[in-house]
Design an enzyme around this catalytic site. Structure first.
Site, PDB file in Angstrom:
ATOM      1  N   ARG A  45       0.865  -1.181   0.000  1.00 46.52           N
ATOM      2  CA  ARG A  45       0.000   0.000   0.000  1.00 46.52           C
ATOM      3  C   ARG A  45       0.897   1.225   0.000  1.00 46.52           C
ATOM      4  O   ARG A  45       2.111   1.121   0.080  1.00 46.52           O
ATOM      5  CB  ARG A  45      -1.006  -0.020   1.167  1.00 46.52           C
ATOM      6  CG  ARG A  45      -0.649  -0.725   2.434  1.00 46.52           C
ATOM      7  CD  ARG A  45       0.402  -0.060   3.252  1.00 46.52           C
ATOM      8  NE  ARG A  45       0.136   1.359   3.430  1.00 46.52           N
ATOM      9  CZ  ARG A  45       1.017   2.251   3.762  1.00 46.52           C
ATOM     10  NH1 ARG A  45       2.290   1.905   3.952  1.00 46.52           N
ATOM     11  NH2 ARG A  45       0.710   3.519   3.907  1.00 46.52           N
ATOM     12  N   GLY A  46       0.250   2.412  -0.115  1.00 40.77           N
ATOM     13  CA  GLY A  46       1.008   3.647  -0.256  1.00 40.77           C
ATOM     14  C   GLY A  46       1.125   3.956  -1.746  1.00 40.77           C
ATOM     15  O   GLY A  46       1.491   3.077  -2.548  1.00 40.77           O
ATOM     16  N   ALA A  47       0.790   5.199  -2.109  1.00 40.05           N
ATOM     17  CA  ALA A  47       0.648   5.538  -3.530  1.00 40.05           C
ATOM     18  C   ALA A  47       1.857   5.162  -4.406  1.00 40.05           C
ATOM     19  O   ALA A  47       1.698   4.458  -5.409  1.00 40.05           O
ATOM     20  CB  ALA A  47       0.315   7.027  -3.664  1.00 40.05           C
ATOM     21  N   ARG A  87      -7.219  -0.292  -7.027  1.00 35.74           N
ATOM     22  CA  ARG A  87      -7.525   0.817  -6.104  1.00 35.74           C
ATOM     23  C   ARG A  87      -7.650   2.105  -6.931  1.00 35.74           C
ATOM     24  O   ARG A  87      -6.789   2.389  -7.763  1.00 35.74           O
ATOM     25  CB  ARG A  87      -6.420   0.964  -5.033  1.00 35.74           C
ATOM     26  CG  ARG A  87      -6.290  -0.284  -4.159  1.00 35.74           C
ATOM     27  CD  ARG A  87      -5.436  -0.035  -2.939  1.00 35.74           C
ATOM     28  NE  ARG A  87      -6.119   0.797  -1.955  1.00 35.74           N
ATOM     29  CZ  ARG A  87      -5.517   1.346  -0.907  1.00 35.74           C
ATOM     30  NH1 ARG A  87      -4.206   1.172  -0.731  1.00 35.74           N
ATOM     31  NH2 ARG A  87      -6.186   2.073  -0.039  1.00 35.74           N
ATOM     32  N   ASP A 235      -2.139  10.864  -2.112  1.00 37.05           N
ATOM     33  CA  ASP A 235      -2.462   9.836  -3.115  1.00 37.05           C
ATOM     34  C   ASP A 235      -2.762  10.442  -4.476  1.00 37.05           C
ATOM     35  O   ASP A 235      -2.589   9.806  -5.509  1.00 37.05           O
ATOM     36  CB  ASP A 235      -3.626   8.980  -2.641  1.00 37.05           C
ATOM     37  CG  ASP A 235      -3.166   8.058  -1.536  1.00 37.05           C
ATOM     38  OD1 ASP A 235      -3.085   8.521  -0.381  1.00 37.05           O
ATOM     39  OD2 ASP A 235      -2.828   6.905  -1.841  1.00 37.05           O
ATOM     40  N   ASN A 245      -5.565  12.266   0.612  1.00 35.67           N
ATOM     41  CA  ASN A 245      -4.664  11.420   1.415  1.00 35.67           C
ATOM     42  C   ASN A 245      -5.538  10.614   2.368  1.00 35.67           C
ATOM     43  O   ASN A 245      -6.775  10.737   2.377  1.00 35.67           O
ATOM     44  CB  ASN A 245      -3.633  12.280   2.159  1.00 35.67           C
ATOM     45  CG  ASN A 245      -2.541  11.436   2.811  1.00 35.67           C
ATOM     46  OD1 ASN A 245      -1.946  10.573   2.155  1.00 35.67           O
ATOM     47  ND2 ASN A 245      -2.275  11.645   4.085  1.00 35.67           N
ATOM     48  N   LYS A 246      -4.907   9.802   3.169  1.00 35.27           N
ATOM     49  CA  LYS A 246      -5.615   8.911   4.095  1.00 35.27           C
ATOM     50  C   LYS A 246      -6.707   9.628   4.878  1.00 35.27           C
ATOM     51  O   LYS A 246      -6.521  10.768   5.314  1.00 35.27           O
ATOM     52  CB  LYS A 246      -4.570   8.298   5.040  1.00 35.27           C
ATOM     53  CG  LYS A 246      -5.070   7.334   6.086  1.00 35.27           C
ATOM     54  CD  LYS A 246      -5.912   6.224   5.522  1.00 35.27           C
ATOM     55  CE  LYS A 246      -5.244   5.434   4.431  1.00 35.27           C
ATOM     56  NZ  LYS A 246      -6.181   4.598   3.655  1.00 35.27           N
TER      57      LYS A 246
HETATM   58  O1  MRU Z   1      -4.586   3.008   2.071  1.00 39.49           O
HETATM   59  P1  MRU Z   1      -3.114   3.255   2.009  1.00 39.49           P
HETATM   60  O2  MRU Z   1      -2.363   2.685   3.171  1.00 39.49           O
HETATM   61  O3  MRU Z   1      -2.528   2.853   0.676  1.00 39.49           O
HETATM   62  O4  MRU Z   1      -2.986   4.846   2.106  1.00 39.49           O
HETATM   63  C1  MRU Z   1      -1.717   5.428   2.026  1.00 39.49           C
HETATM   64  C2  MRU Z   1      -1.713   6.888   2.213  1.00 39.49           C
HETATM   65  O5  MRU Z   1      -2.727   7.522   2.372  1.00 39.49           O
HETATM   66  C3  MRU Z   1      -0.376   7.570   2.107  1.00 39.49           C
HETATM   67  O6  MRU Z   1      -0.316   8.694   2.932  1.00 39.49           O
HETATM   68  C4  MRU Z   1      -0.141   8.013   0.649  1.00 39.49           C
HETATM   69  O7  MRU Z   1      -0.361   6.950  -0.232  1.00 39.49           O
HETATM   70  C5  MRU Z   1       1.227   8.533   0.442  1.00 39.49           C
HETATM   71  S1  MRU Z   1       2.454   7.270   0.583  1.00 39.49           S
HETATM   72  C6  MRU Z   1       3.968   7.950   0.279  1.00 39.49           C
END
Ligand code: MRU
Length: 347
Positions: A45-47, A87, A235, A245-246
């Site tokens: 996970r993470g963009a 996603r 994201d 973002n989250k």
């Molecule tokens: O649902 P996730 O864990 O993929 O969400 C991740 C985030 O919201 C991060 O802050 C974002 O992707 C940036 S990661 C460098």
């Protein structure tokens, strides 16, 4: 630094983040469908990492393709579609798939084996580039951190969310390397707890001082004067600077504005989506209701209660003091700054 993904023989090895911090295990993926499932299930996970993982998945698919030669194009497109459907919010996913598709289109008339080699090399290149990008984000961003800095963050925008080093945590790492970090406050990040499980783990491993708060404690922690600045990842950033973002990030930005605390977004240029004018056009993923009803598989509420579970929210651009990229820090007005940095500095 921990490896989040790598090729091994005919497989892709993914660090399974859903098991952290209890267990550090890699999942072996033998086909793109398994890679897609790992993205959906938040094992990766993470963009930025989602994007690079999809690139690895695509290369893996071509490497292991055993069907008729005349159907490779069809297989490639179907695999792109499968990975793109995992996603919706992080634009890095679509950015990475497009880059792989461009590479494929240039080389598609070659022998299958050499196409596979080229795609694997491209995925590896993205991996290496991402680390360099994060280091540059860190170098620019650390200048915003005062000596004795106390930083609040949410989710995990660290080495685990990228190919290494991280975006928001990259800034924190760079500041820590210069002895400027007094404390990082990690919001636990309900419902999937990326802050509590991943950010805390990642920072403690490196001896960067970190404390954990529940998301609802952020306002009081600010009110007590314990936070100098907020740094989060993103994201997708729209052309006007609105940033997804989250879930919970928007609330932090409102609280930061109330307390006059600077709020920064750290993200690579690949997270900026100039094709959309504002954050209202960013697709927000809604995830399974059980993520809210349960913790670690145990119900904490009435099992059939209705739940709303958006995985992300959008912070309006006027609440963002600056966007930290690998090409520098962009300040308002974002509408011209983002376009300039994206079109003038990228090849
Ligand atoms: O649902 P996730 O864990 O993929 O969400 C991740 C985030 O919201 C991060 O802050 C974002 O992707 C940036 S990661 C460098």
């Amino acid at each position: 630094m921990i490896k989040t993904i790598y090729f091994q023989d005919d497989s892709v090895m993914l660090l399974d983040q859903s098991q952290l911090p209890d267990r550090l295990v890699y999942e072996k993926c033998n086909d793109p469908a398994q890679v897609a499932d790992a993205i959906i299930g938040l094992k990766v996970r993470g963009a930025p990492l989602i994007g690079v993982t999809a690139a690895f998945g695509l290369a893996l698919g071509i490497k292991n393709y055993r069907g008729p030669t005349e159907q490779v194009d069809q297989y490639f497109q179907a695999t792109c579609k499968l990975l793109a459907s995992t996603r919706p919010t992080a634009v890095n996913l679509f950015w990475a798939l497009e880059r792989m598709e461009k590479t494929y289109m240039i080389h598609r008339h070659q022998e299958l084996e050499s196409i596979a080699q080229i795609l694997m090399a491209e995925a590896d290149k993205m991996y290496a580039e991402d680390i360099a990008i994060n280091r540059a984000i860190g170098d620019y961003g650390q200048e915003l951190v005062p000596a004795g800095g106390r930083v609040l963050t949410i989710c995990n925008a660290g080495a685990l969310a990228t190919c290494g080093y991280g975006t928001a945590l990259g800034v924190i790492r760079s500041a820590a390397a210069r002895g400027k970090i007094d404390k990082v406050w990690a919001c636990e990040t309900r419902p999937v707890l990326q802050g509590a499980r991943l950010t805390v783990w990642e920072l403690m491993r490196e001896g960067i001082p970190v404390g954990l708060i529940t998301d609802s404690m952020a306002g009081y922690t600010m009110q007590l004067g314990k936070i100098d600045l907020v740094i989060v990842g993103a994201d997708r950033i729209a052309a006007n600077g609105d940033a997804a973002n989250k879930i919970g990030t928007f609330s932090l930005a409102v609280l930061a504005a109330y307390h006059n605390i600077p709020f920064y977004v750290a993200a690579p240029l690949s997270t900026i989506d100039l094709s959309i004018d504002n954050g209202g056009q960013i697709p927000i993923e809604e995830r399974h209701q059980d993520e809210v009803r349960q913790i670690a598989g145990t119900y904490l509420t009435v099992p059939d209660v209705e739940v709303f579970n958006p995985a992300f929210d959008v912070t309006p651009q006027h609440l963002i003091k600056g966007i930290i990229t690998e090409k520098g820090i962009i300040e308002p007005p974002y509408i011209s700054g983002l376009e300039h940095i994206k079109t003038k500095t990228q090849g």
